[in-house]
Design an enzyme around this catalytic site. Structure first.
Site, PDB file in Angstrom:
ATOM      1  N   GLU A  85      -4.692  -6.533   4.775  1.00 13.66           N
ATOM      2  CA  GLU A  85      -3.455  -6.473   4.022  1.00 13.66           C
ATOM      3  C   GLU A  85      -3.567  -5.277   3.077  1.00 13.66           C
ATOM      4  O   GLU A  85      -4.665  -4.862   2.719  1.00 13.66           O
ATOM      5  CB  GLU A  85      -3.269  -7.746   3.200  1.00 13.66           C
ATOM      6  CG  GLU A  85      -3.976  -7.763   1.823  1.00 13.66           C
ATOM      7  CD  GLU A  85      -5.510  -7.757   1.884  1.00 13.66           C
ATOM      8  OE1 GLU A  85      -6.065  -8.037   2.963  1.00 13.66           O
ATOM      9  OE2 GLU A  85      -6.139  -7.461   0.853  1.00 13.66           O
ATOM     10  N   SER A 129     -12.904   2.985 -12.038  1.00 14.76           N
ATOM     11  CA  SER A 129     -12.844   2.490 -10.655  1.00 14.76           C
ATOM     12  C   SER A 129     -12.307   3.500  -9.646  1.00 14.76           C
ATOM     13  O   SER A 129     -12.651   3.429  -8.471  1.00 14.76           O
ATOM     14  CB  SER A 129     -11.994   1.215 -10.606  1.00 14.76           C
ATOM     15  OG  SER A 129     -10.716   1.442 -11.199  1.00 14.76           O
ATOM     16  N   LYS A 164     -13.201   0.929  -3.605  1.00 15.81           N
ATOM     17  CA  LYS A 164     -12.825   0.120  -2.445  1.00 15.81           C
ATOM     18  C   LYS A 164     -13.673   0.426  -1.218  1.00 15.81           C
ATOM     19  O   LYS A 164     -13.915  -0.447  -0.391  1.00 15.81           O
ATOM     20  CB  LYS A 164     -11.346   0.317  -2.126  1.00 15.81           C
ATOM     21  CG  LYS A 164     -10.431  -0.347  -3.155  1.00 15.81           C
ATOM     22  CD  LYS A 164      -8.986  -0.352  -2.677  1.00 15.81           C
ATOM     23  CE  LYS A 164      -8.124  -1.280  -3.515  1.00 15.81           C
ATOM     24  NZ  LYS A 164      -7.911  -0.788  -4.887  1.00 15.81           N
TER      25      LYS A 164
HETATM   26  C1  LIG Z   1      -7.449  -1.453  -5.980  1.00 19.22           C
HETATM   27  C2  LIG Z   1      -7.893  -0.852  -7.244  1.00 19.22           C
HETATM   28  C3  LIG Z   1      -8.165  -1.630  -8.377  1.00 19.22           C
HETATM   29  C4  LIG Z   1      -7.898  -3.107  -8.446  1.00 19.22           C
HETATM   30  O1  LIG Z   1      -8.664  -3.897  -7.611  1.00 19.22           O
HETATM   31  P1  LIG Z   1      -9.871  -4.784  -8.130  1.00 19.22           P
HETATM   32  O2  LIG Z   1     -10.154  -5.690  -6.985  1.00 19.22           O
HETATM   33  O3  LIG Z   1      -9.413  -5.529  -9.359  1.00 19.22           O
HETATM   34  O4  LIG Z   1     -10.973  -3.864  -8.443  1.00 19.22           O
HETATM   35  C5  LIG Z   1      -8.657  -1.006  -9.503  1.00 19.22           C
HETATM   36  N1  LIG Z   1      -8.851   0.323  -9.540  1.00 19.22           N
HETATM   37  C6  LIG Z   1      -8.590   1.116  -8.475  1.00 19.22           C
HETATM   38  C7  LIG Z   1      -8.818   2.577  -8.590  1.00 19.22           C
HETATM   39  C8  LIG Z   1      -8.101   0.557  -7.291  1.00 19.22           C
HETATM   40  O5  LIG Z   1      -7.829   1.354  -6.255  1.00 19.22           O
END
Ligand SMILES: *Cc1c(COP(=O)(O)O)cnc(C)c1O
Length: 395
Positions: A107, A374, A85
């Site tokens: 948000e 992620s 993010k």
């Molecule tokens: C917010 C988040 C997501 C989901 O958001 P996407 O926009 O689909 O990437 C996925 N993994 C993590 C670790 C997050 O914090």
């Protein structure tokens, strides 16, 4: 607008007329910033020295053995803030500054995007207001405290279901009143044009680094890239570089919650239908009369009833494939990765690992599978452990 913001029949910009000038100005500023080497240099410098890019591409030996091919993890879990993010919030915050805005608004659902925005605001000296469903404020106290520590003001939203989609509506409403001074930092590749394209641009560094590292190490492209899909930003970031290469399989993983058959899930692309929400046309979880349904997932970050319009288009064209993993499968993958690779993944990312593990035996030994990790799982520890205890201990 200079661009349509369409991805086939999806995307577009369906918002109050009051917001159109602000979105047009944002589009122009972004198109100019993309061509401006000073903007890119400043962004790259912050990404490198403040946020820790590039993140490693790690060959995971135990996962490779288990799945039966060369498995690499793209370590966005090691990025400052603990997830991908940060790429997006620094980018949008820099754009806000370039446009002369003094306040960031955002948000947040689980609080992760709010925290990432608060961090970027603190870094760049911008005021930050975060709108958060009152239900989420109550259950995500550590993230509320973290945002406040970074100097942000957290505003509980009491309307509707008091969760993420209401927070988005409230942020849009507040934005119409403060467009001259505020920049709305959107958290994923959804929402009205130009957000799906801007957020993809700021996340595409993930796929660019994957490609460069694999080229240097193996001299080839990956066979497949897998990533979890909430709104779809980490997946778009990992996919974008490879979309023009049809030989690279793109696989998005949606949260199947308690199971697709139970109706308690967040698998928008698999079980939803096209509709319009939050300013663009995409797949959407909705009932027979078009009411938006609530998404269900053990991971709050995947709990979004919509999905980015470009994913809808990649799906319709058959360019990307979307599969799912349940809450239980994600928990199993989380504990497996802890024990066998020494990595605690976020519950969101655990869905991608789980779906990859379900493909064991379906690959050639020399295939290269990249999983976008992620985020890290520290934020999920209490929740994951109580869920494991509730079902009778670690898998
Ligand atoms: C917010 C988040 C997501 C989901 O958001 P996407 O926009 O689909 O990437 C996925 N993994 C993590 C670790 C997050 O914090």
């Amino acid at each position: 607008m200079q661009l349509s913001g369409r991805f086939g029949p999806f995307g577009g910009c369906f918002v109050s007329e009051l917001l159109i000038p602000a979105l047009e100005e944002m589009e122009s500023a972004w198109l100019a910033a993309r061509e401006d080497s000073a903007f890119k240099a400043e962004l790259d410098d912050l990404l490198a020295r403040w946020a820790g890019r590039p993140t490693p591409l790690y060959r995971a030996p135990a996962l490779s053995d288990t799945i039966g091919c060369e498995v690499y993890l793209k370590r966005e879990d090691l990025l400052h803030g603990g997830a991908h993010k940060t790429n997006n919030t620094i980018g949008q915050a820099l754009l806000a500054k370039r446009m002369g805005r003094t306040q960031l608004i955002a948000e947040t659902g689980a609080g992760q995007h709010g925290v990432a925005t608060a961090m970027a605001g603190a870094l760049l000296g911008l005021n930050v207001r975060v709108f958060m469903g009152a239900k989420d404020v109550a259950r995500q106290q550590p993230n509320v405290r973290r945002m406040q520590l970074f100097g942000a003001e957290v505003i509980p939203v009491e309307s509707g279901s008091r969760s993420l989609k209401d927070a988005i509506n409230e942020t849009l409403r507040y934005w119409t009143e403060t467009v001259a001074t505020s920049f709305y930092v959107f958290g994923t590749v959804a929402g009205p044009h130009p957000y799906p394209s801007i957020v993809k641009d700021f996340q595409r560094v993930i796929g660019e680094e994957i490609r460069a590292d694999l080229q240097a190490e193996l001299g080839r492209l990956p066979t497949a890239v897998m990533a979890c899909v909430g709104g779809g930003s980490n997946a778009m970031g990992a996919f974008a570089e490879f979309v023009p290469h049809p030989e690279v399989r793109l696989i998005g993983v949606e949260p199947a919650g308690h199971g697709l058959e139970t109706g308690q899930h967040g698998a928008t692309l698999i079980a939803g239908r096209p509709g319009c929400v939050h300013g663009s046309i995409s797949y959407l979880l909705q009932d027979d009369v078009g009411q938006v349904l609530e998404a269900h997932s053990i991971s709050a970050g995947l709990d979004y009833p919509g999905v980015g319009p470009e994913h809808a288009w990649l799906k319709e064209q058959g360019r990307a494939q979307y599969v799912s993993a349940t809450d239980n499968e994600a928990l199993d993958a989380l504990s497996w990765l802890c024990r066998n690779e020494g990595i605690l993944p976020a519950l969101e990312s655990s869905h991608a690992v789980a779906a990859a593990m379900k493909t064991a035996g379906q690959w050639q030994a020399e295939d290269v599978l990249v999983i976008n990790l992620s985020g890290r799982g520290d934020k999920d520890l209490a929740h994951a452990i109580s869920a494991m205890d509730a079902r009778g201990g670690v898998a």
